[in-house]
Design an enzyme around this catalytic site. Structure first.
Site, short mmCIF file in Angstrom:
data_model
loop_
_atom_site.label_atom_id
_atom_site.label_comp_id
_atom_site.label_asym_id
_atom_site.label_seq_id
_atom_site.Cartn_x
_atom_site.Cartn_y
_atom_site.Cartn_z
N ASN A 91 -97.89 -29.75 -48.04
CA ASN A 91 -97.84 -28.01 -48.69
C ASN A 91 -97.73 -27.27 -47.38
OD1 ASN A 91 -98.18 -25.78 -50.73
ND2 ASN A 91 -100.07 -25.08 -49.22
N TYR A 161 -86.30 -20.74 -44.21
CA TYR A 161 -87.55 -21.26 -44.86
C TYR A 161 -87.00 -21.68 -45.93
CZ TYR A 161 -91.05 -21.31 -48.40
OH TYR A 161 -92.08 -21.84 -49.34
N ALA A 163 -83.68 -23.33 -46.10
CA ALA A 163 -83.29 -24.75 -45.70
C ALA A 163 -84.13 -25.88 -45.04
CB ALA A 163 -81.78 -24.68 -44.28
N LYS A 165 -86.95 -25.95 -46.53
CA LYS A 165 -87.24 -26.48 -48.23
C LYS A 165 -86.46 -26.80 -48.80
CE LYS A 165 -91.37 -25.24 -48.18
NZ LYS A 165 -92.56 -25.97 -48.36
#
Length: 256
Positions: A91, A161, A163, A165
């Site tokens: 996470n 972010y 890209a 993810k």
């Protein structure tokens, strides 16, 4: 050996608050022991730990993007949880704005490097370390990655972010194929907008109505709704979901 449905040892990265805290609480309520990882928010991580049901939980800290520190995080989590990690939830992530038209190049480079090092490489490091322990022990396990809706619909103000993810989703699918012979299932969730402390000012401000209107339900998700899906993907019953990327966005973005 079959994966138990509870009483497992679970490492949740980035669990000091927000979704990580909700995930840690979901596993603890299920009867699992949780290693609550944090990067810098020690007080908030301690509050997460104190709020968990049951006992046997531990705190671990460190920058997941540092390869040596990532190894110590896993070692410390395993040591505190009885010598093993049965479930890893990746996470930990950063999400800092950097709109292409307005971000100076030096800042652009720095932010891209930080997103890649934490969101992608940190996930890769922890996954390799935990999977290696499972393989050596000959025990099954689960890895669940927290991805994002932004990997599919784009993040114009946060392109690194989105890209990274998307890369996390691809990494999870590669690991799902590679680790299945060892009884390790790997899946990802792709949440849309959900309410946390970090985004509360946006939801309470002028753009709040537009954000809620992204979903035909007229609201955003609660972290607990995402955590419930993570808990299921980590369950013995979810082995056949290995390799999936589960959309959790309230029909705000439909993939074809």
């Amino acid at each position: 050996m079959n994966l138990p449905s509870h009483g497992r040892s679970v490492l949740v990265s980035g669990a000091s608050r927000g979704l990580g805290r909700a995930v840690a609480r979901a596993f603890a309520a299920n009867g699992d022991r949780v290693a609550v990882h944090y990067g810098s928010r020690a007080d908030e991580a301690a509050a997460t730990l104190a709020a968990l049901d049951g006992d046997g939980h531990v705190l671990v800290s460190g920058d997941v993007s540092d390869p040596a520190r990532a190894a110590r995080i896993v070692d410390e989590a395993a040591a505190g949880l009885g010598g093993r990690v049965d479930v890893l939830v990746n996470n930990a992530a950063v999400n800092l704005p950097h709109p292409p038209a307005d971000t100076p190049y030096d800042e652009w480079v720095t932010l891209w490097q930080r997103h890649v090092s934490v969101n992608l490489l940190g996930t890769a490091y922890l996954s390799h370390l935990v999977a290696g322990r499972m393989i050596t022990a000959g025990t099954p396990g689960r890895i669940v990655n927290i991805g994002s809706r932004g990997a599919f619909r784009g993040e114009p103000d946060h392109p690194a972010y989105g890209a990274t993810k998307a890369a996390v989703h691809a990494l999870g699918q590669s690991l799902a194929v590679a680790l299945a012979p060892h009884g390790i299932a790997v899946a990802s969730v792709a949440p849309g907008f959900f309410a946390t402390e970090r985004v509360a000012p946006r939801l309470d401000g002028p753009e709040g109505a537009a954000i809620r209107a992204q979903s035909p339900f007229g609201r955003v998700a609660a972290p607990e709704e995402i955590a419930a899906a993570v808990l299921w993907l980590a369950s013995p019953e979810a082995e056949w979901a290995s390799g999936t990327v589960l959309d959790l966005n309230g029909a705000s973005h439909l993939r074809t």
